[in-house]
Design a protein around this motif. Structure first.
Motif, short mmCIF file in Angstrom:
data_model
loop_
_atom_site.label_atom_id
_atom_site.label_comp_id
_atom_site.label_asym_id
_atom_site.label_seq_id
_atom_site.Cartn_x
_atom_site.Cartn_y
_atom_site.Cartn_z
N SER A 1 9.68 -0.92 -13.17
CA SER A 1 9.20 0.30 -13.86
C SER A 1 7.85 1.10 -13.22
CB SER A 1 8.51 -0.08 -15.43
OG SER A 1 9.77 -0.70 -15.78
N TYR A 2 7.34 0.48 -12.14
CA TYR A 2 6.09 1.07 -11.86
C TYR A 2 6.36 0.72 -10.13
CZ TYR A 2 4.78 -0.20 -16.41
OH TYR A 2 4.65 -0.11 -17.75
N ARG A 3 5.56 1.75 -9.46
CA ARG A 3 5.41 1.46 -7.97
C ARG A 3 4.04 0.81 -7.81
NH1 ARG A 3 4.38 6.58 -5.00
NH2 ARG A 3 3.47 7.09 -6.97
N VAL A 4 4.28 -0.46 -6.91
CA VAL A 4 3.19 -1.34 -7.07
C VAL A 4 2.66 -1.29 -5.65
CG1 VAL A 4 2.48 -3.72 -7.31
CG2 VAL A 4 4.16 -2.90 -8.78
N LYS A 5 1.26 -1.15 -5.53
CA LYS A 5 0.57 -1.34 -4.11
C LYS A 5 -0.20 -2.52 -4.43
CE LYS A 5 0.16 3.48 -3.41
NZ LYS A 5 -0.29 4.68 -2.82
N ALA A 6 -0.30 -3.27 -3.37
CA ALA A 6 -0.93 -4.61 -3.26
C ALA A 6 -1.95 -4.98 -2.16
CB ALA A 6 0.30 -5.87 -3.31
N ALA A 7 -3.04 -5.50 -2.75
CA ALA A 7 -4.15 -5.94 -1.77
C ALA A 7 -4.54 -7.38 -2.08
CB ALA A 7 -5.40 -4.81 -2.22
N THR A 8 -4.74 -7.87 -0.86
CA THR A 8 -5.10 -9.29 -0.88
C THR A 8 -6.67 -9.49 -0.97
OG1 THR A 8 -5.16 -9.44 1.57
CG2 THR A 8 -3.23 -10.26 0.12
N GLY A 9 -7.48 -8.52 -1.32
CA GLY A 9 -8.75 -8.72 -1.51
C GLY A 9 -9.69 -7.57 -1.79
N GLY A 10 -10.81 -7.51 -2.25
CA GLY A 10 -11.66 -6.37 -2.58
C GLY A 10 -11.57 -5.22 -1.97
N THR A 11 -11.88 -5.44 -0.42
CA THR A 11 -12.04 -4.50 0.50
C THR A 11 -10.81 -3.57 0.74
OG1 THR A 11 -13.87 -6.09 1.58
CG2 THR A 11 -13.07 -4.24 2.81
N ARG A 12 -9.72 -4.58 0.82
CA ARG A 12 -8.56 -3.71 0.97
C ARG A 12 -8.25 -2.90 -0.23
NH1 ARG A 12 -5.64 -0.72 3.42
NH2 ARG A 12 -3.44 -0.87 3.27
N ALA A 13 -8.57 -3.36 -1.31
CA ALA A 13 -8.25 -2.63 -2.68
C ALA A 13 -9.19 -1.19 -2.73
CB ALA A 13 -8.75 -3.52 -3.69
N LEU A 14 -10.29 -1.24 -2.35
CA LEU A 14 -10.99 -0.32 -2.18
C LEU A 14 -10.51 0.79 -0.99
CD1 LEU A 14 -14.79 -1.84 -2.67
CD2 LEU A 14 -13.32 -0.67 -4.49
N GLU A 15 -10.24 0.24 0.12
CA GLU A 15 -9.45 0.99 0.81
C GLU A 15 -8.32 1.95 0.46
OE1 GLU A 15 -8.46 -1.32 4.27
OE2 GLU A 15 -10.51 -1.69 4.80
N ILE A 16 -7.54 1.22 -0.17
CA ILE A 16 -5.98 1.73 -0.95
C ILE A 16 -6.65 2.66 -1.98
CG2 ILE A 16 -4.40 1.30 -2.32
CD1 ILE A 16 -3.92 -1.61 -0.90
N LEU A 17 -7.65 2.42 -2.88
CA LEU A 17 -7.97 3.36 -3.78
C LEU A 17 -8.52 4.70 -3.00
CD1 LEU A 17 -9.66 1.28 -6.36
CD2 LEU A 17 -7.62 2.65 -6.60
N GLY A 18 -9.25 4.68 -1.82
CA GLY A 18 -9.66 5.82 -1.39
C GLY A 18 -8.64 6.74 -0.58
N ASN A 19 -7.44 6.17 -0.22
CA ASN A 19 -6.52 6.98 0.11
C ASN A 19 -5.15 7.06 -0.76
OD1 ASN A 19 -7.37 6.85 2.74
ND2 ASN A 19 -6.75 4.78 3.16
N SER A 20 -5.38 6.56 -2.07
CA SER A 20 -4.25 6.67 -3.01
C SER A 20 -4.82 7.27 -4.36
CB SER A 20 -3.38 5.60 -3.14
OG SER A 20 -2.98 5.03 -2.13
N PRO A 21 -4.90 8.73 -4.47
CA PRO A 21 -5.59 9.09 -5.68
C PRO A 21 -4.37 8.95 -6.69
CG PRO A 21 -4.43 11.07 -4.06
CD PRO A 21 -4.61 9.68 -3.51
N ASP A 22 -3.28 8.45 -6.48
CA ASP A 22 -2.22 8.53 -7.58
C ASP A 22 -2.27 7.25 -8.38
OD1 ASP A 22 -1.38 7.12 -5.35
OD2 ASP A 22 0.68 7.76 -5.70
N VAL A 23 -3.20 6.49 -8.09
CA VAL A 23 -3.30 4.94 -8.69
C VAL A 23 -3.53 5.13 -10.33
CG1 VAL A 23 -4.33 2.73 -9.08
CG2 VAL A 23 -3.69 3.50 -6.62
N GLY A 24 -2.63 4.63 -11.01
CA GLY A 24 -3.06 4.77 -12.78
C GLY A 24 -3.64 3.76 -13.52
#
Length: 135
Positions: free
Chosen positions: A33-56
């Motif tokens: 039902s969803y597109r899932v982006k995964a991060a194995t830690g906080g630093t990586r999560a913040l990097e993904i958020l910086g490059n993915s304005p579509d996270v809901g």
């Protein structure tokens, strides 16, 4: 309106957990039902958020090395570009004080591990609906 050749756009969920088995299990529950982006830690999560304005929506583990979930949530809330993204904590911590602390920092929900699949799917759907109606 979506044409027959276009599939509806699936909401994007960022899943953050330092345990690969949790990433696999929860991604498997959500992937239909969803597109899932995964991060194995906080630093990586913040990097993904910086490059993915579509996270809901963000599903965030609390107990992680380097940056714990509380620190990640604080960084998310401090950033004007990400502060309105709902965050659900997923954690093995079950004390009321842990829940209260996470909610006081701005999390919208708190789910215990091991994850109850129907509950997770319901809460994800519920918070994404709220987010889209608020937009």
């Amino acid at each position: 309106m979506t044409s027959a050749s276009e599939a509806p756009v699936k909401p994007v969920i960022l899943l953050v957990d330092d345990a690969p088995e949790n990433l696999f299990l929860i991604s498997s529950l959500l992937k239909d039902s969803y597109r899932v982006k995964a991060a194995t830690g906080g630093t990586r999560a913040l990097e993904i958020l910086g490059n993915s304005p579509d996270v809901g929506l963000i599903l965030l583990d609390v107990m992680m090395p380097v940056m714990d979930g509380y620190q990640v949530l604080q960084a998310i809330k401090d950033n004007p570009l990400t502060r309105d993204i709902p965050v659900i904590f997923l954690t093995a911590l079950g004390e009321g004080s842990d829940t209260a602390h996470g909610l006081s920092l701005g999390a919208v929900d708190y789910l215990s591990k091991p994850v109850d699949a129907p509950m997770l799917l319901q809460r994800v759907s519920q918070h994404l609906r709220r987010q889209s109606s608020a937009a």
